[in-house]
Design a protein around this motif. Structure first.
Motif, short mmCIF file in Angstrom:
data_model
loop_
_atom_site.label_atom_id
_atom_site.label_comp_id
_atom_site.label_asym_id
_atom_site.label_seq_id
_atom_site.Cartn_x
_atom_site.Cartn_y
_atom_site.Cartn_z
N ASP A 5 0.62 -1.14 0.00
CA ASP A 5 0.04 0.12 -0.02
C ASP A 5 0.98 1.06 -0.01
OD1 ASP A 5 -1.85 1.78 0.24
OD2 ASP A 5 -3.05 0.91 1.89
N LYS A 49 -0.50 4.66 1.64
CA LYS A 49 -0.53 4.65 2.96
C LYS A 49 0.92 4.68 3.66
CE LYS A 49 -4.59 4.60 5.05
NZ LYS A 49 -5.05 5.47 4.00
N SER A 105 -5.60 4.17 10.44
CA SER A 105 -6.33 3.74 9.13
C SER A 105 -5.84 2.73 8.29
CB SER A 105 -6.42 5.22 8.58
OG SER A 105 -5.37 5.52 7.61
N GLU A 141 -8.12 -0.01 7.25
CA GLU A 141 -8.31 -0.64 5.97
C GLU A 141 -8.21 -2.00 5.58
OE1 GLU A 141 -6.63 1.40 2.76
OE2 GLU A 141 -7.64 3.01 3.35
#
Lengths: 242, 396
Positions: B12, B15, B296, B300
């Motif tokens: 990711d 992120k 977060s 997710e």
């Protein structure tokens, strides 16, 4: 083989309710359910009838407030969380409605997860995962990301992940709900083919009457109870078509 | 599973970039601000570094190196008579106004050293010879001062340029000529004024015959006598204050003039509060940004963690995955932040402003704090994952 040995899953007098007082919802009441070794049984019924709750009880992710749950001779209702976790690790394979493939991992890494949880080495886990990916027809796609695959291909990856550690009980939650008719049929064909084994039991929760024909038996649920069990799926399928 | 945990983290990119930005910014702020703080604080005891002597002796009321309370010259004889003193030399320091050729005035720190021994003389001259200080009306100026007091001339390009002072140039201190015979390399002072070296006797002249001009005495102990022992003897026999000159911040003694100067500035100025606020801000921003981003990230991935939990992963494995992810992000964030702090430090050191001293301990403390932020983030994630019900995977 005796009748007792023939049983893969048995629940007796299982009660589950959520909330309390006026907001209390009874999901399962005195539920009796039996699945045999070597069969593919489907749990069907209207929304809110308790299918998913019963599936969670059988999977050991939900502990009943009353009754017994026996899976391959082991009493899940008597196990603590640690024992249930270990039981799931070894005995269960899962195919989820929304696939639940980790998008940041490659296809083969997703399939490796159950083996790595069991402590299998990385190289061995990869080797075994590649074999099963070939069986589900995804050879050559192993290093891509799941999001690059079609819905049907993603569900095949999920099936490979569910079976890679050869669990005796395969739990499928609405495996075809996100797929079109033909792809759904192909997936169920694959589930039946790959899971067909005298020592394995497959429990499928579904709304999709188009796949009823793949079941050996169908258990209908209503208001938290098994209302009837049909040995000939074609009869119940024709009711839905009719 | 830990390898997959890292793949989840690196998979990711957006992120990860956010997470690393937060951690790197926090590490940068902590390392850079702390290094500038220690740089500025190290300037407070510059005289002790520049004027090298094992023992310093001062008026008993002196609290720190920049706080000279002049004594009578006769004190020098009393100190020389103390058992264990090999030699003692006078030292004058004072702040004076110097008048440049163009009529401009600059504040300088005048340092008068013993003309016989040159005790307290700068360690390195980039131009000239120390012996020339014995010539009439001569001074040695530090490189910073030579630049600061330099002449402004119009260049061929039409722009104004500063030409640094050089040996042979002249300025005035209290209307008395000061001819430059050398340029020295010394550490800059907290006060910002350049160091101008002369002999002790000429310093008296520049101060227009002040009654007391002996600011400090520089003392060398006899062989076998430690500076601390000699300090005790001097204080006992003369009633004056004696200091050691150790400047290693994590190893200096209670008697260290540098240490006492450091703590004087710590207690009597707003510098620690100002920099402490910046460091604390870095820490809070780091915790907030990294904690929020990592949280977060966990949110997710919560349904995947729930799926892994349903498949039979123990909480220990899941916690290990989160810790590995957070610690890895923390290490990379620290590396980026500390690297940027080092790069900024290099530029600062080249320009000399603001001062920058990055002790290994600062890097270690920054690493520990960054890892602390990561561990806090991991704990927040572990609490969230531990509360997630594995049965949620069947709810679509």
């Amino acid at each position: 083989m005796s009748a007792a040995h023939d049983i893969a899953v048995r629940t007796q007098g299982v009660d589950i309710s959520f909330g309390s007082g006026e907001t209390k919802v009874t999901a399962l009441q005195q539920t009796e359910f039996t699945a045999r070794r070597g069969e593919l049984i489907m749990l069907v019924g209207p929304s809110g009838c308790g299918k998913t709750t019963l599936l969670s009880v059988i999977a050991g992710t939900l502990t009943p407030q009353a009754g017994t749950v026996e899976v391959f001779g082991q009493r899940l209702d008597k196990m603590n969380q640690e024992q249930l976790t270990a039981f799931r690790r070894k005995h269960l394979g899962f195919v989820f409605q929304s696939f639940n493939l980790i998008p940041t991992l490659s296809v083969v890494e997703n399939v490796m997860v159950p083996l790595l949880i069991q402590g299998v080495g990385h190289a061995e886990a990869r080797r075994r995962s590649l074999i099963i990916l070939e069986k589900v027809g995804l050879k050559g796609r192993e290093d891509g990301k799941p999001n690059a695959l079609s819905g049907g291909q993603q569900q095949r990856v999920a099936i490979a992940r569910a079976l890679v550690h050869e669990p005796p009980l395969l739990i499928c939650d609405e495996p075809t709900s996100a797929l079109d008719k033909d792809t759904g049929a192909q997936i169920m064909e694959m589930v039946r083919e790959l899971s067909r084994s005298p020592d394995r039991c497959v429990v499928v929760v579904t709304h999709d009457f188009r796949i009823f024909r793949f079941a050996d038996r169908i258990a209908e649920m209503e208001d938290g109870r098994i209302s009837r069990v049909v040995d000939d799926p074609s009869t119940i399928e024709s009711q839905h078509h009719g | 599973m830990f390898r997959l945990a890292l793949n989840m983290l690196f998979g990711d990119r957006a992120k990860l970039a956010m997470l690393l930005c937060g951690l790197a910014f926090s590490a940068l702020l902590m390392a850079q601000q702390t290094s500038v703080f220690f740089g500025i604080m190290s300037w407070t005891y510059t005289p002790v570094v520049n004027i090298r002597a094992h023992v310093w002796v001062s008026d008993p009321m002196v609290e720190q190196a920049n706080d000279a309370k002049p004594m009578r010259d006769t004190e020098l004889g009393r100190v020389r008579s103390v058992d264990g003193v090999a030699w003692a030399a006078p030292l004058h320091t004072s702040f004076l106004q110097a008048r440049m050729v163009d009529g401009n005035f600059k504040l300088i720190t005048l340092v008068g050293i013993d003309a016989d021994t040159f005790a307290g003389a700068p360690a390195e001259l980039s131009q000239g010879r120390i012996e020339d200080l014995r010539l009439p009306n001569t001074v040695i100026v530090d490189e910073w001062g030579a630049q600061l007091m330099g002449k402004t001339v119009k260049g061929a390009d039409g722009k104004m340029h500063t030409v640094a002072l050089k040996p042979g140039d002249v300025f005035e201190i209290n209307d008395i000529e000061a001819r430059i015979v050398g340029i020295c390399k010394v550490r800059r002072a907290f006060t910002g004024g350049p160091f101008v070296y002369s002999t002790y006797d000429r310093a008296k002249t520049y101060t227009l015959g002040a009654r007391r001009t002996l600011s400090f005495m520089l003392v060398e102990p006899n062989a076998g006598v430690t500076p601390s022992e000699l300090c005790e003897r001097i204080e006992r026999d003369t009633g004056l204050k004696a200091w050691t000159s150790d400047t290693v911040i994590w190893d200096w003694s209670d008697r260290s003039l540098a240490r006492n100067t450091f703590w004087w500035f710590w207690k009597n100025t707003g510098i620690p509060f100002s920099f402490g606020t910046a460091v604390a801000l870095g820490l809070f921003v780091g915790i907030a940004v990294s904690g929020q981003t990592f949280y977060s990230f966990v949110l997710e991935n919560l349904k995947y963690f729930a799926a892994i939990k349903a498949m039979g992963a123990s909480m220990r494995v899941l916690a290990g995955m989160l810790v590995i992810q957070a610690v890895t992000a923390g290490l990379i964030g620290f590396g980026l932040g500390a690297g940027m702090a080092q790069a900024i430090g290099r530029v600062m050191i080249e320009k000399g402003m603001p001062p920058f001293v990055m002790f290994p301990q600062i890097l270690f403390a920054t690493l520990m704090l960054t890892m602390g932020i990561s561990i806090v983030s991991a704990i927040i994630g572990i609490i969230k994952v531990s509360r997630v019900d594995a049965a949620t995977v069947f709810r679509g």
